[in-house]
Structure formats: C-alpha cells, structure tokens
Design a protein around this motif. Structure first.
Motif, PDB file in Angstrom:
ATOM      1  N   THR A  68       0.843  -1.199   0.000  1.00 26.66           N
ATOM      2  CA  THR A  68       0.000   0.000   0.000  1.00 26.66           C
ATOM      3  C   THR A  68       0.880   1.251   0.000  1.00 26.66           C
ATOM      4  N   TYR A 295       1.947   6.704  -6.369  1.00 25.77           N
ATOM      5  CA  TYR A 295       0.891   6.276  -7.291  1.00 25.77           C
ATOM      6  C   TYR A 295       0.711   4.751  -7.235  1.00 25.77           C
TER       7      TYR A 295
ATOM      8  N   VAL B 152      -7.225   7.370 -13.556  1.00 28.05           N
ATOM      9  CA  VAL B 152      -7.861   8.298 -12.611  1.00 28.05           C
ATOM     10  C   VAL B 152      -8.201   7.584 -11.298  1.00 28.05           C
ATOM     11  N   ASN B 154      -6.774   4.976  -9.964  1.00 29.20           N
ATOM     12  CA  ASN B 154      -5.519   4.784  -9.227  1.00 29.20           C
ATOM     13  C   ASN B 154      -5.076   6.080  -8.547  1.00 29.20           C
ATOM     14  N   ALA B 155      -5.233   7.193  -9.255  1.00 26.60           N
ATOM     15  CA  ALA B 155      -4.817   8.485  -8.700  1.00 26.60           C
ATOM     16  C   ALA B 155      -5.608   8.814  -7.443  1.00 26.60           C
ATOM     17  N   VAL B 157      -7.279   6.745  -5.301  1.00 23.52           N
ATOM     18  CA  VAL B 157      -6.924   5.911  -4.143  1.00 23.52           C
ATOM     19  C   VAL B 157      -5.609   6.411  -3.554  1.00 23.52           C
ATOM     20  N   SER B 158      -4.666   6.744  -4.430  1.00 22.27           N
ATOM     21  CA  SER B 158      -3.345   7.208  -3.979  1.00 22.27           C
ATOM     22  C   SER B 158      -3.460   8.510  -3.197  1.00 22.27           C
ATOM     23  N   MET B 159      -4.231   9.456  -3.723  1.00 24.93           N
ATOM     24  CA  MET B 159      -4.367  10.752  -3.057  1.00 24.93           C
ATOM     25  C   MET B 159      -5.126  10.626  -1.753  1.00 24.93           C
ATOM     26  N   LEU B 161      -4.920   8.086   0.259  1.00 24.84           N
ATOM     27  CA  LEU B 161      -3.903   7.599   1.206  1.00 24.84           C
ATOM     28  C   LEU B 161      -2.962   8.735   1.601  1.00 24.84           C
ATOM     29  N   ASP B 162      -2.575   9.545   0.629  1.00 22.62           N
ATOM     30  CA  ASP B 162      -1.669  10.672   0.886  1.00 22.62           C
ATOM     31  C   ASP B 162      -2.270  11.615   1.925  1.00 22.62           C
ATOM     32  N   PHE B 163      -3.565  11.920   1.759  1.00 24.74           N
ATOM     33  CA  PHE B 163      -4.203  12.907   2.644  1.00 24.74           C
ATOM     34  C   PHE B 163      -4.756  12.289   3.927  1.00 24.74           C
ATOM     35  N   TRP B 189     -13.682   3.049  -7.543  1.00 24.18           N
ATOM     36  CA  TRP B 189     -13.029   2.153  -6.576  1.00 24.18           C
ATOM     37  C   TRP B 189     -13.358   2.508  -5.124  1.00 24.18           C
ATOM     38  N   PRO B 378      -6.962  -2.832  -6.470  1.00 22.43           N
ATOM     39  CA  PRO B 378      -5.915  -3.569  -5.744  1.00 22.43           C
ATOM     40  C   PRO B 378      -6.302  -3.712  -4.272  1.00 22.43           C
ATOM     41  N   ILE B 380      -5.648  -3.260  -0.934  1.00 19.45           N
ATOM     42  CA  ILE B 380      -4.715  -2.505  -0.098  1.00 19.45           C
ATOM     43  C   ILE B 380      -5.159  -2.485   1.355  1.00 19.45           C
TER      44      ILE B 380
END
Lengths: 385, 385
Positions: A68, A295, B152, B154-155, B157-159, B161-163, B189, B378, B380
C-alpha cells in the motif's frame, strides 16, 4: 516491556510501507519478546501517546500494508525544537524503547540527530531513508525514487507519442525542490536522439524564461515537437526559485523553512510565456504534482524490495546503535549500510555535474544511471509520423 | 488495385492503435488482395497523398503497434468543409478505396457523415470509436475510456492515502469538456463511505465556486480531509465553462469550435479560492492534464481487447456499408454493433441523471457502472490513521 518504536515523516512514497514492514519483521525476528509500536503522524504521535501496537500484525496484513503506497502510520512535517525533543525522549523512555526508527528524508534524519544529541538514555536512533527526490547524501539512490521515476519515464514516452501524433510543445512540471533527479529521470528511457524529453531544467542549473523560450524554439524548429521536463524548483541566476520570484514574495514556508511550491503557478507563467512566443503552436503545460510520488498503479518491484530491506536493516542496526541507513551500490548490487546521522541530516544531495550536458540536457552518464534504476522500457512501436 | 484506407482523428487514447491493428487484421482476412493504406494525420494525409502502406506489416510489428499508446498514424483536428470533402473523396477514388475507416470521436464521425452525404462513389465510410471522454452516443462505453478511467481511479486511491497521512484538501482537475464520465470514474473504486473522492463536479451539473467551498468545508470538517474530482469543463448556471469565465474571454477555439481548456487556469483559481477560505489547511490542486489519456504505464487489458475488436468490426462492416461502430452491452457481455453515422456524429452523450446523487456525488448506480468497467481495485491495507 522493552519496545521498538517506528514512525514515518515527511512526504509519502509508493514503497514507504515496505520499509515499515521490513522493520517490523526484522525487529520481531531479532527479539520476539519486544513490543513493536508505531507512532501515528511521526514524532507528534509520540508526544501525544498516539501509538498503534504492531507486534501481532498478521502475515497477510503485513503483506497488504507493504504493497500500500503512502505512510500507513500517517506523517508530519513537525520540526522539533529542544523542548519538543525532551517530550519525545521522555515518551520513548516511558515506553522502554530500545530503538526509535524514523522513516523519512533529510529533515527526518535531522530530527533524529537532534534527539541523539539530547538523549541520555540507551535508546538508539535510526533513520530509514525514503524520498522521491533522491536527494539524500551517501545513498546511491533512495527508496521511493525508482517508483516515482518510473511514473515520470512512462509519462514522457507517452507525451512524446502524443506530440508525434499532433505536433506542439509540452512542458511537464515535476516535483523537486532542490535536486533535479526526478525531472532528469524523464531521460532514462530515451533511445533515439529525438526521443523526449528534448529539454530538461533542474534546480542545479540556472534557469531563465528567455533562454528556455530560445531553447524550445530551436528544438521545435528542428524536431517538429518539443517535450520539456522542468523541476518545480528551477532557480534564477541568483538562486531564487522561479516559482517564488513569480509569486512575488507571497510564498509560504513549512516548519523546516521549505518554500511551499505548488508548481501550478510556475506552470501558468510558463504557459503564458509559450503562448506569447509561439502563438500558433499547440502548447500545453501540465503539473504532475503529487501524482508520481505514491501512485498505486506504478510501484516498482526493485524499489519495493530495496525499501523493505532498508527497513529490515534499520531494525537490525537499532540493536547496536544510532545511524542512518543508506543504499550502497558496489557496481553490481545495491545493499543497505549504515552511516552516522550527521552525514545525512539536513543535507541535500544534488545531481552531480557529470550527469549534465550543458544547462538543459542529461549526459550519457546521467542517462545510464537512470536506466540502471528504471525497469526496462516497454518495447513499443515507432509511429509512422 | 482496390484498397481500404484507415486514419485516426482527434485526441489520442492508450488503445487507439489496437483499433488500427484490429482493422488491418480483419481487412486482410476478408480480402488478402486488398491494399491497406494508412493516412498520416487523419484526413489531412489523404488530401496530401501522405500515406503509409500497412498491407505487409509483420505480425510482430502489429503486436508492438497495438500495445503502443497514442495515434501511430498521427492525428488532426481539421474539420473539412465541402471543398475539403471533395478533395478527400477524389483522393479516395484515386486510391480505389472500398472503405474509409476513421478512428475517432464525435467530430470524426461528423466528418465521415459529411463525406458519406457528398460521396457519389461506392466507398463506404465507417467510424471506429475512441475517446477518453466516453461521450459517444449509442455506446455503453467507448474504447480508450477504461484505461483513462483506471489511471484516474488509481490516482484517487493514492491521493486518499496521501491525505490520510497528512490531512488537507486536494483537488484534481480531470479532462472532460462536456461529459463528466472521466471525473466521475474516480468514484469507481470507492469502498468505505469515507473513501475519496469526497466531491465530484462535472459539466452536467451547474458549478459555483461559493457552493464548492461550502461543500469542501462540510467534508473537511467531518472527514478531516477532502479529495475532489473536478472536470476541466465545469460550467456555471448559465452553461458557461468556468475556465472560460475565469479567462474573461481570452480563450481559443479549435476548428470544431471547441474551447481550448487547459485546466491549469481553472486549477490556479481553485487554488486561490481554497487558500482564501482555508488559510491554515494544506490545500493542493493538481491538473492531471494529458496524463490519463494515453499513459503507457496503465493500459487496461479489457480496453485493449475491445478496442481491437471494434477495429476489426469496423473493417468487416466496411464491406457492406457505412456506419458507426458502437460498443453494446447486453447485461453480460460487451460486443460491437453498427449504427448509422448520424446517430453518433457531432452529438455528445452526457452522464445520465441516474448516475448522480445531488450535484456533487456519484450514485450507487453510477458507481456500479464504473466498477463494472474498471479492473478490480488492488487489495490494499486501510492505514492506521
């Protein structure tokens, strides 16, 4: 009960939790009676007693956590002063911590070095490296960088194909405040001389909008398209970040004194300048922004493995003393080593001069470095145009 | 010698060359004596005699071309007028073309419909669909969309997690001039109710900066972070694109009358508005720009397969008459069909009302649609923060 404390600081990467999991697994293996604690939001969690017990994390949770992206424990940009350090040290003592492993960049290493200097106890302070900027001293490359670089390399092959199909000028603004590694990694998959990126601007070489426009003109006339990789931290001759100059002083700084560059402002100014100079050309500026740094869709396997190993090595090291884990490359293999914290703390590694050709291109040596790190370039077809 | 002519128009996708290769393979199979010609840069190549002979393209070249994103034959945004059409028709006649297959969006279908109306010969005109906007009438979804949507998703989910790791407000400006499918795919997702994106703004629902800031306030207060997906084509109550309003008339239009939105200007205005309303929050706006539309690193397998099949079906159809290939979904499987060109030409499919909940969220039905198209999310780990 004795414990090991782990935390994550600074910006995220795609593999920062690999390092966390590596540390958990190695600490467990070293001493199964240890409590393994995670501090939420970096050192802030320590001062607030905001901890999560990782001791009994299942194998399947570890596997899922490892793959993750972005800090699973949360992060912080807090820069502890001496009083803040005392609070952290008291918290570590209360937890009977034998080691504090802090996963992060050079600011994180700086925090650890401060803690080590102020500590009178037996807790060790170990820095496990991560940063997409690849700017940590003593490291051949840093966990998190390869995945981010692969994102960027994929973007530049894609944009090259896009602008072959319909000619024009494209600029991608890429993260990188002081070091240009990530912007320059765009060159890692270049094959033919006319492959993108055609121009690369990094903080290591002075940047002027006038020179940039002339460079674009030359390439656009010769190749029929011009794809540019530009660090959001490009600086003028006086060393002032262009984004800062353009924002005319209205910039913000975080607790570490770092200017908050959004890249967006820079992008708008570059877009305006291109429109004025090339009014008839298709010209587009995109700011990749946060996308490359964690990403989910592009997580490099080597990066993941090295990040895990760096975490495991950090935990092993914690039982013998303080230091900063670095990735060493011996010409064949990459492996973790430990150096003293002050060799990494608060310092920035820049792209070596040998990686540059002039002010706007990566040398063969630079390209070879990025090619060694990146996964193989997908075997694509050269378009009919 | 009789021929089939193939060309590509409009913006690229990750799988547009799958469609090209599908058409080549099917045309060959139908009549091995046919010459298969590609026109460089769309109809422009026809008028200039700028053609490439694809008849003898090797199997391995076909395989590599198919998996290469962005138009391999080059593209164009030329919008032929009647005189331009006559030049094209003469060129096709000279080539003894039995069919002209044009891969593109609704503007491309419009060009073909015009050609069909003006043609007095026996050449058929077949539109093979592609667009990341997913806005072609009569299609369940359009080749190229799934790969862009996966980028998009993927972006986001990533953001998210980032925030989670460091709270704040994040806005991604996503391509989409008239239809919000790509921005809304960010929701595909979502699992937990608090998963990103928390707010979605598309051209189908009126947008005001004031309402947006209030929406962000509500989410940020409740969730502790706010991740927003915003189409670059969001419009005010009067139907004027916000980017156009903000640029105060200084916009450009392409030959089809489409406003050239960069997203960047919109991003800057949104960033300013957030900074003013939430001065203490970490707030970041990224413009995904061209990245999702032909990204080498994220090419969906289903998308690739369907794009190839659409091309093959277009070539088969060309031997019986003109039309537009569409992807039909029968509740279980997706397969290509043919409809008349005027059902697709120059028309825009919008997100149905049933895909919305209020003005800033995707309904369960909408989410189910995107989930059906996207690859599995995915597996995660839910962060500790």
């Amino acid at each position: 009960m004795p414990s090991i404390v782990i935390a994550q600081g600074g910006g995220p990467t795609a593999v920062i939790n690999q390092t966390l999991c590596g540390a958990i697994v190695a600490a467990r293996r070293h001493d199964p009676s240890l409590r393994i604690l995670g501090a939420r939001h970096g050192v802030r969690g320590l001062t607030r007693g905001d901890l999560v017990d990782l001791t009994a994390l299942s194998e399947s949770d570890l596997e899922r956590l490892a793959r993750t992206p972005n800090s699973g424990l949360g992060s912080t940009r807090d820069k502890p002063d001496p009083a803040y350090c005392q609070t952290i040290l008291q918290a570590l003592e209360k937890l009977d911590a034998r080691g504090f492993i802090y996963i992060g960049g050079n600011d994180t290493a700086g925090t650890l070095d401060l803690l080590r200097q102020q500590s009178t106890g037996s807790c060790s302070f170990v820095h496990a490296p991560k940063t997409i900027d690849n700017d940590l001293m003593e490291n051949d490359h840093v966990p998190g960088f390869i995945s981010a670089a692969a994102f960027v390399a994929n973007a530049f092959v894609s944009m090259d194909l896009d602008f072959r199909a319909m000619p024009g000028i494209y600029v991608a603004i890429v993260m990188g405040r002081h070091a240009g590694f990530l912007s320059a990694a765009a060159a890692g998959w270049q094959q033919a001389p006319e492959d993108a990126p055609h121009l690369i601007y990094t903080p290591e070489r002075p940047f002027s909008v006038e020179q940039f426009l002339n460079d674009v003109d030359t390439v656009y006339t010769r190749v029929g398209r011009c794809i540019v990789s530009m660090s959001e931290g490009v600086q003028d001759e006086a060393g002032r970040p262009l984004a800062e100059v353009l924002a005319a002083g209205a910039v913000e700084r975080d607790a570490h004194g770092n200017v908050q560059l959004t890249g967006g402002d820079l992008g708008i100014e570059i877009q305006k300048a291109l429109k004025q100079r090339f009014p008839k050309a298709r010209a587009r500026v995109d700011t990749l922004g946060y996308l490359p740094r964690g990403y989910l869709g592009i997580i490099d396997e080597t990066d993941a493995k090295e990040a895990f190993e760096a975490g495991a090595f950090a935990a092993q090291s914690a039982f013998t003393g303080s230091g900063s884990v670095v990735l060493h490359y011996d010409g064949k293999r990459t492996s973790p080593r430990i150096v003293s914290l002050d060799q990494v703390a608060g310092r920035t590694r820049h792209m070596p001069d040998s990686f540059f050709t002039g002010a706007n291109a990566v040398s063969d040596q630079g390209r070879a470095y990025f090619r060694r790190l990146l996964p193989p370039r997908p075997d694509i077809f050269t378009p009919f145009v």
